[in-house]
Design a protein around this motif. Structure first.
Motif, PDB file in Angstrom:
ATOM      1  N   GLY A 160     -27.403  72.057 -28.339  1.00 10.22           N
ATOM      2  CA  GLY A 160     -25.832  72.402 -28.219  1.00 10.22           C
ATOM      3  C   GLY A 160     -25.253  71.979 -29.436  1.00 10.22           C
ATOM      4  N   VAL A 161     -25.911  71.172 -30.673  1.00  9.13           N
ATOM      5  CA  VAL A 161     -25.303  70.006 -31.554  1.00  9.13           C
ATOM      6  C   VAL A 161     -25.203  70.621 -32.723  1.00  9.13           C
ATOM      7  N   GLY A 162     -23.944  70.523 -33.151  1.00 14.82           N
ATOM      8  CA  GLY A 162     -22.870  70.595 -34.553  1.00 14.82           C
ATOM      9  C   GLY A 162     -23.467  69.931 -35.254  1.00 14.82           C
ATOM     10  N   CYS A 163     -22.877  70.619 -36.381  1.00 15.75           N
ATOM     11  CA  CYS A 163     -23.727  69.153 -37.919  1.00 15.75           C
ATOM     12  C   CYS A 163     -21.784  67.879 -37.355  1.00 15.75           C
ATOM     13  N   ASP A 164     -22.183  66.745 -37.794  1.00 14.18           N
ATOM     14  CA  ASP A 164     -21.276  65.661 -37.821  1.00 14.18           C
ATOM     15  C   ASP A 164     -20.036  65.611 -38.795  1.00 14.18           C
TER      16      ASP A 164
END
Length: 164
Positions: A160-164
């Protein structure tokens, strides 16, 4: 947002003594999905920058400690200075998922067709191809690398990672 999932194969762990044999990139731009693999003499700064043209963020696994510095030394280009870079290994640690990429895939149930192959096998496949002109070895190396970059995308989604 254009995402790239990047993984390199090398002849060893030292950017000073070893070479990059394959740079695999999985480009995801909404409906567009593209695999780009730079192999052998195609592994150049210009070819890599062309392949990453239009990319907003690069995802890797352990790329902060291996892929990005190796590329910086071998090709004289620091991708982390040009693109946003997100190392998924850090997200795995935050979720108590430790070990190499293959171990994390196994824990999360991420499918891999070429089970049991490792980075050491990738080195052996490269030398088998180079020394014996074994196209089957090269084909297996490229399939291994392709699974790595595609599974990076699956890992990002599972975390469930989004971009930095």
């Amino acid at each position: 947002m254009v995402e790239a999932y990047l993984d390199i194969e090398t002849t060893g762990l030292s950017a000073y003594n070893d070479i990059i044999t394959v740079i695999g990139i999985y480009i995801n731009d909404g409906p567009r999905h593209e695999i780009i693999q730079l192999v052998g003499k195609e592994v150049t700064k210009d070819n890599l920058l062309n392949a990453l043209q239009g990319v907003d963020v690069i995802y890797t696994y352990n790329g902060s400690r291996f892929d990005i510095p190796f590329i910086a030394t071998a090709l004289d280009i620091d991708l982390a200075c040009i693109f946003s870079h997100h190392d998924l290994m850090i997200d795995c640690w935050k979720n108590n998922l430790y070990g190499g990429f293959k171990r994390v895939e196994s824990i999360l149930g991420i499918y891999r067709e070429l089970k049991g192959l490792s980075g050491l096998d990738a080195v052996r496949l490269w030398w088998k191809y180079l020394n014996n002109d074994d196209e089957n070895a090269l084909g297996m190396l490229l399939r291994y690398n392709e699974e790595d970059v595609v599974n990076l995308r699956i890992l990002k989604d599972r975390l469930g990672v989004g971009c930095d």
